[in-house]
Write a protein that holds these residues in place. Structure first.
Motif, mmCIF file in Angstrom:
data_model
loop_
_atom_site.group_PDB
_atom_site.id
_atom_site.type_symbol
_atom_site.label_atom_id
_atom_site.label_comp_id
_atom_site.label_asym_id
_atom_site.label_seq_id
_atom_site.Cartn_x
_atom_site.Cartn_y
_atom_site.Cartn_z
ATOM 1 N N ALA A 1 -6.677 5.281 -4.296
ATOM 2 C CA ALA A 1 -7.880 4.956 -3.525
ATOM 3 C C ALA A 1 -7.852 3.507 -3.063
ATOM 4 N N LEU A 2 -7.450 2.599 -3.939
ATOM 5 C CA LEU A 2 -7.366 1.185 -3.574
ATOM 6 C C LEU A 2 -6.329 0.964 -2.473
ATOM 7 N N ALA A 3 -5.200 1.653 -2.566
ATOM 8 C CA ALA A 3 -4.157 1.505 -1.543
ATOM 9 C C ALA A 3 -4.657 1.997 -0.180
ATOM 10 N N ALA B 1 -6.673 0.453 5.110
ATOM 11 C CA ALA B 1 -7.706 0.544 6.152
ATOM 12 C C ALA B 1 -8.305 -0.829 6.461
ATOM 13 N N THR B 2 -8.674 -1.599 5.437
ATOM 14 C CA THR B 2 -9.303 -2.894 5.703
ATOM 15 C C THR B 2 -8.338 -3.868 6.374
ATOM 16 N N THR B 3 -7.077 -3.789 6.007
ATOM 17 C CA THR B 3 -6.077 -4.636 6.676
ATOM 18 C C THR B 3 -5.967 -4.245 8.150
ATOM 19 N N THR B 4 -5.926 -2.954 8.404
ATOM 20 C CA THR B 4 -5.854 -2.467 9.789
ATOM 21 C C THR B 4 -7.106 -2.873 10.564
ATOM 22 N N CYS C 1 0.822 -1.215 0.000
ATOM 23 C CA CYS C 1 0.000 0.000 0.000
ATOM 24 C C CYS C 1 0.855 1.264 0.000
ATOM 25 N N VAL C 2 1.849 1.314 0.870
ATOM 26 C CA VAL C 2 2.684 2.516 0.984
ATOM 27 C C VAL C 2 3.540 2.707 -0.266
ATOM 28 N N SER C 3 4.191 1.647 -0.727
ATOM 29 C CA SER C 3 5.014 1.778 -1.931
ATOM 30 C C SER C 3 4.156 2.127 -3.143
ATOM 31 N N GLY C 4 2.963 1.564 -3.208
ATOM 32 C CA GLY C 4 2.053 1.875 -4.306
ATOM 33 C C GLY C 4 1.663 3.341 -4.346
ATOM 34 N N MET C 5 1.546 3.968 -3.188
ATOM 35 C CA MET C 5 1.214 5.392 -3.143
ATOM 36 C C MET C 5 2.296 6.223 -3.819
ATOM 37 N N PHE C 6 3.534 5.797 -3.712
ATOM 38 C CA PHE C 6 4.629 6.558 -4.303
ATOM 39 C C PHE C 6 4.872 6.186 -5.761
ATOM 40 N N ILE C 7 4.599 4.954 -6.131
ATOM 41 C CA ILE C 7 4.786 4.543 -7.525
ATOM 42 C C ILE C 7 3.772 5.232 -8.415
ATOM 43 N N TYR C 8 2.548 5.332 -7.959
ATOM 44 C CA TYR C 8 1.472 5.851 -8.793
ATOM 45 C C TYR C 8 1.290 7.357 -8.675
ATOM 46 N N THR C 9 2.299 8.076 -8.192
ATOM 47 C CA THR C 9 2.159 9.525 -8.080
ATOM 48 C C THR C 9 2.215 10.216 -9.433
ATOM 49 N N ALA D 1 -6.079 -7.480 -3.628
ATOM 50 C CA ALA D 1 -4.693 -7.576 -4.106
ATOM 51 C C ALA D 1 -4.610 -8.476 -5.334
ATOM 52 N N LEU D 2 -5.388 -9.556 -5.346
ATOM 53 C CA LEU D 2 -5.419 -10.431 -6.522
ATOM 54 C C LEU D 2 -5.929 -9.672 -7.752
ATOM 55 N N ALA D 3 -6.974 -8.886 -7.580
ATOM 56 C CA ALA D 3 -7.525 -8.119 -8.703
ATOM 57 C C ALA D 3 -6.512 -7.088 -9.211
#
Length: 165
Positions: A67-69, A74-77, A50-58, A102-104
């Motif tokens: 939004a998915l990240a 949140a759902t994991t937490t 989730c965190v790395s994805g936020m930076f890759i997709y900037t 994550a699979l999708a």
């Protein structure tokens, strides 16, 4: 050095672990120390995704991936909080739901032309399949270690004659 040169491998490795570790915990009958250890590994990997994805997709501003990240973080937490409160049903729903998401996302990353994985599959398939093999071997080794170290002990076989008495 390009920051994506480090973020993309971290994201890919963590996402692969998320996809590979979840079925072990979902399908095992016992919810023991091995389940907790693999689950904690899975949660850390999911947070890395989730965190790395936020930076890759900037690139290009806020996207559906952001939004998915956020949603998956949140759902994991919520899943972690639920099990700490003893709410097994909510824990299962949040964790399995996060894994299905994550699979999708992984399917999208792997099969949509122009994305990194399909591009690498065409330009350098040996690198792609070597990385896939290394990740699968590492995940399998980790699962085997955790199950050997923390899994439930084998049941002691009771002779049939002892049961008849």
């Amino acid at each position: 050095m390009d920051p994506h040169a480090l973020l993309i491998p971290i994201h890919a490795i963590a996402a692969s672990l998320v996809i590979l570790l979840a079925p072990v915990n979902i399908l095992r009958r016992r919810k023991d120390r091995a389940h907790k250890t693999l689950g904690r590994t899975w949660v850390i990997a999911m947070y890395l995704v989730c965190v790395s994805g936020m930076f890759i997709y900037t690139i290009g501003g806020f996207t559906v991936f952001h939004a998915l990240a956020i949603f998956t973080f949140a759902t994991t937490t919520f899943g972690v909080i639920a099990i700490r409160r003893g709410n097994v049903r909510s824990h299962i729903g949040n964790m399995v739901g996060s894994w299905l998401g994550a699979l999708a996302a992984g399917a999208f990353a792997a099969f949509v032309p122009g994305r990194f994985i399909p591009t690498l599959a065409v330009s350098d398939p040996a690198v792609l399949w070597s990385a896939v093999a290394a990740i699968v071997i590492a995940a399998t080794a980790w699962v085997a270690f955790v199950l050997a170290r923390f899994g439930a002990p084998a049941r002691r076989r009771v002779p049939r004659a002892a049961l008849i008495r």
